[in-house]
Every structure is written in C-alpha cells, then in structure tokens.
Design an enzyme around this catalytic site. Structure first.
Site, PDB file in Angstrom:
ATOM      1  N   HIS A 176      22.727   3.339  17.261  1.00  0.00           N
ATOM      2  CA  HIS A 176      23.214   4.355  18.196  1.00  0.00           C
ATOM      3  C   HIS A 176      22.432   4.336  19.510  1.00  0.00           C
ATOM      4  CE1 HIS A 176      26.223   6.281  15.687  1.00  0.00           C
ATOM      5  NE2 HIS A 176      25.375   6.262  14.672  1.00  0.00           N
ATOM      6  N   SER A 212      24.480  11.432  11.361  1.00  0.00           N
ATOM      7  CA  SER A 212      24.057  10.176  10.739  1.00  0.00           C
ATOM      8  C   SER A 212      23.045  10.359   9.619  1.00  0.00           C
ATOM      9  CB  SER A 212      23.447   9.254  11.798  1.00  0.00           C
ATOM     10  OG  SER A 212      24.380   8.971  12.822  1.00  0.00           O
TER      11      SER A 212
END
Length: 504
Positions: A434, A336
């Site tokens: 997340h 990410s």
C-alpha cells in the site's frame, strides 16, 4: 450450514469444470505427430528428457536469418506441454534445471561480441549500434523461443504461468540455487510482464449473476478472509459491496487478482461489520449512506504472476470506476490485516527470555499489570506468561487482559509497521504494497479482527491505509525513492510512545 443439494451442485460444478479443462488439454495430444507416452522418472533421470528437449528447443537462428527463419511446428510446443505436465514434482525440477542450464545463453558467443563491441568504440556510430544489436540478440536464451511459441497455443499462457510458479517454488525451497534457474525465472517474469500489461487486462465486476465457475473461483481464491458458505459469498457480491477482478483473454474464466470493496458511511475500523453483517443482504442500496470505499481484501490468484504488477493497477481502476458510479465519494481506504506481527513479537519475547531483559519491551507499570493479570512473578516468569498469553486467543475475551495489553500492543504494532524495515522498506508485505501505491498509514484499530486467525496473526489489530487521491503520487515517490513513510498523527504518536517506553 450448506444443504446437501447445494453441496452436490457445488461438487458437480467442480467436476464439470475439471472435465472441461481436460477437454481443452486433450487436443494437444491429437496435434502431436507420433504421440508418445511419458513414464515416471527412473533411476538416473527422467525418461526421454534429453531427446525431447533437444527436439523442441530449436537452436537460435543466426543474426542474419533471425527474421527469415520459419517458426518451429506447433507440435513442438504441445509435446513439451504434455511431457512436462505428466511429470511429478522432482522430475519437473530436473527438467527445468536442464532446460535453464543447457539451453540458455551461448556465453562464448556473447564474450566474442562483447570484445567486438570494445574494439568498435572508435568506429562510426552505425557500426557500434549494429554490434550492440548483435550482442543484445546473442544474450537471448535459446529456451526463450520455446516459451514464446508455447504462449501462442491454446492454454499456453496459463501453462507458462504455472511453470513459473514451479520455478519460484524451486527457488524458495532452496532445492536448486543455480543461477541458471534464476535466469529462467527472470526471463519468464519479463515475458509475463509484457503479456499481462495493464492495457491488455479486462476489469470485470463480479455479481451474484456471474457464471457459477467464476463465483466458485472467487470463493476458493479468497486468501484474506475465507468465504464460509454460499450465503457469505452472496453477501460479498451483493448490496453495499463490490467485487472486481482483472481477467485476460489468454486465460478465460480465470480471475487473476480479486479486490473486495465495502461501501460504507465512514471508514471501517473492524472487519466483523463487513464480513459478518448480513442485515443488508436483500436491501436496496441508499446512495446517501455511501461515502467511503473500503478495500478489505485483495488476493492474487496466480502464484506464477508474483512480481508482475497487477494489484496496484486494479485499485486505481476500481477507484475510477467507483468515482464514476458515486461522484460524491471522496474517502478511499483499505482495512488491512497485519500478517507477521504476532510472530515478530513472539520472537522478541523468546529472545528477551533468554537474555533476561524483557523489561525493555514494556514499561515498569505495564509489567506490574501483566504480572497481576497473569498471576506470575517478575522477570522471566512474567515474560513467559505474556508470550503464552499472546500465542492463544483467550485473552481477547477478557476485558481486564485486553485493557492491560492494549497500550503496549498498539505501540509495538505501530513500530512493527513503521519502524521495522527490510532494505529500507517496510518489513510487513501488506504495508509495503500500500505504501508503494502512495497510501498513508492512517489508523491502527484495536479488536478489529477478533477471529482466531486475526488474533493469531496480529493480536486482532488491523490498519487502515488511506488513499488521498491528490497525494498518492507524491507519497509513492517519497517511499520508493527516499524510503520515507507517510503516516497520520495517530500512528506517529504510537511510534513516539514506543520510542519512549520500549527498546529493541
């Protein structure tokens, strides 16, 4: 470089798509009796706004006749869609403001039924429940009927998704801080959450054989790592890659949220090896080389679906799909970006420069190394030199500067992700996403994205959020209920270094 024939084919495809979209809209006009032309706004307001809203927003039926009242003609919905679509940005604000303010909840009626509910508290349960139901019914905004009827005509759901995007833009721009606009946004979000519930969504795998329009949109919507050309796109849907999207029957040909996955031997620590590696473009997949699934990009394509939970369910569905295809696969992780880290750091450096207390950020030895590497004097000059250095991507190409900055930037980044909070939750939006899903903040990666964009956003650092499938439910509950972040030893070690060497 894309050849001219490919460019012309791409443009022709785009024109063809726009033409088909107009053809889908065109029937609205033919279905509206007494078709009207709508002009631009004139001084004093939007032409015809009051008349149209009074006509298309039907009064709320009485409680007794709520199930017996005939629905308004479809032409009402079509007329409003045509009218609204013809307006410019400022006029849309005027219409949405009036719609939300003058056609919302009947507050007088609500107050009356609230008093009745208080008066019936000593009555029998059936009476109390009936008054509660009447009160609930009267809390329905008038415009909700119009929104429901619009959703039933062709193109209506997409229209409402775009309408909510306009409402969100109004709220974000502070152009209208009316509580009525916020109530309209809440009503739209509630309706869209029902219509786009996960059971109504279809999971589609996107391949090179998918329709051209879909591939084109996948390329256009990619928000994390922009697609450079057709070869790049072919790579991202080819061998050792998977691309999945949620679609909805009411918005055919329109991906709602897109997830790109790399199939690798180990958990990737840099994006270059995923989006810039073309060696396997024409190769056959070797199952023995596929041990991990790396979620390296997830993009929501519809601004109007903000806050409607889609990405979380997409990841879960894709995990199940990949487990079915590769039963031996056990490693699932994101790779990410960290948007906002550089801006956060630059903000602190600027503040420290004003307050002449920059030595709280780095250790004394690190400041000496920065001074030597940048040929600057101690104190404010060194702070300014570091700030300027981080604002460019030049330092990435210097082995000496990278070595000097790595320890400090890695622990500062760890703190930014782990320690910087908003209302108790992670400040960074990607981290928050997340962690809500139950992932573990697993590993920070140095020089993971050396593109100009990656360096500008996060000093080239990326992070893996690891999905341990037997722990995600527990982790999610700990985060959402206790605001507790599950992190690896590497991340916690960097946070500990920050706490010892830096002060904010």
């Amino acid at each position: 470089m894309i050849s001219h024939p490919v460019i012309w084919a791409f443009r022709s495809s785009a024109r063809c798509w726009k033409h088909r979209t107009l053809l889908r809209i065109a029937p609205w006009a033919s279905d509206v009796s007494g078709w009207r032309c709508y002009s631009s706004p004139i001084r004093g307001g939007v032409t015809g706004m009051d008349e149209i809203l009074a006509r298309v927003v039907a009064p709320l039926p009485t409680y007794e006749t709520r199930d017996k009242s005939p629905p308004p003609p479809e032409s009402n919905s079509l007329e409003f869609m045509l009218f609204y679509s013809s307006l410019n940005k400022e006029s849309k604000v005027d219409v949405l403001t009036k719609l939300s303010r003058d056609f919302g909840v009947d507050h007088k009626s609500v107050s009356e039924f609230a008093l009745k509910l208080l008066d019936t508290q000593l009555r029998d349960l059936a009476t109390i429940l009936q008054v509660e139901d009447r009160l609930r019914y009267n809390l329905t905004p008038r415009y909700k009927q119009l929104l429901n009827h619009i959703s039933r005509v062709e193109g209506g759901v997409k229209f409402l998704v775009d309408l909510r995007a306009d409402v969100l833009e109004i709220i974000a721009s502070k152009g209208n801080d009316s509580p009525h606009i916020r109530e309209l946004n809440g009503t739209l979000k509630s309706l869209l959450s029902e219509w786009f519930s996960v059971g109504l969504l279809r999971l589609e795998r996107i391949t090179w054989q998918s329709p051209c329009e879909i591939l084109q949109k996948i390329s256009q919507y990619e928000a994390v790592h922009p697609v450079r050309n057709w070869t790049d796109l072919k790579r991202r849907v080819g061998p050792y890659r998977r691309c999945y999207a949620f679609t909805h029957a009411a918005m055919p040909g329109e991906p709602l949220v897109v997830l790109h996955v790399a199939l690798t031997e180990d958990i990737s620590d840099n994006i270059q090896s995923i989006v810039r590696e073309f060696a396997t473009l024409e190769s056959e997949e070797d199952v023995n080389k596929i041990n991990a699934a790396i979620f390296y990009s997830i993009s929501s394509t519809q601004a109007g679906l903000q806050g409607v939970e889609l990405g979380n369910y997409l990841i879960k569905r894709v995990v199940r799909k990949l487990q079915s295809e590769f039963p031996h696969m056990s490693q699932f992780s994101s790779l990410s970006p960290i948007p906002g880290f550089s801006a956060w750091l630059q903000g602190h450096l600027s503040q420290y420069k004003k307050e002449s207390r920059g030595f709280d950020l780095l250790s004394e030895q690190e400041w000496k190394e920065v001074e030597q590497a940048t040929d600057s004097s101690p104190g404010v000059p060194a702070i300014e030199a570091l700030r300027k250095l981080i604002s460019t991507s030049e330092w990435v190409h210097s082995e000496r500067l990278s070595r000097v900055l790595e320890p400090a930037l890695m622990r500062l980044c760890a703190w930014y992700l782990y320690g910087e909070k908003r209302r108790g939750y992670a400040l960074n939006p990607v981290a928050n996403f997340h962690l809500q899903n139950g992932a573990t903040m697993w590993r920070l990666n140095w020089h993971a994205d050396t593109s100009p964009r990656g360096v500008a956003n996060s000093c080239g650092i990326m992070v893996n959020y690891r999905y341990f499938l037997n722990e995600t439910s527990t982790n999610s509950a700990l985060y959402l209920q206790n605001k507790s972040i599950t992190a690896s030893e590497q991340v916690l070690g960097l946070v500990s270094q920050f706490q010892k060497n830096s002060k904010l």
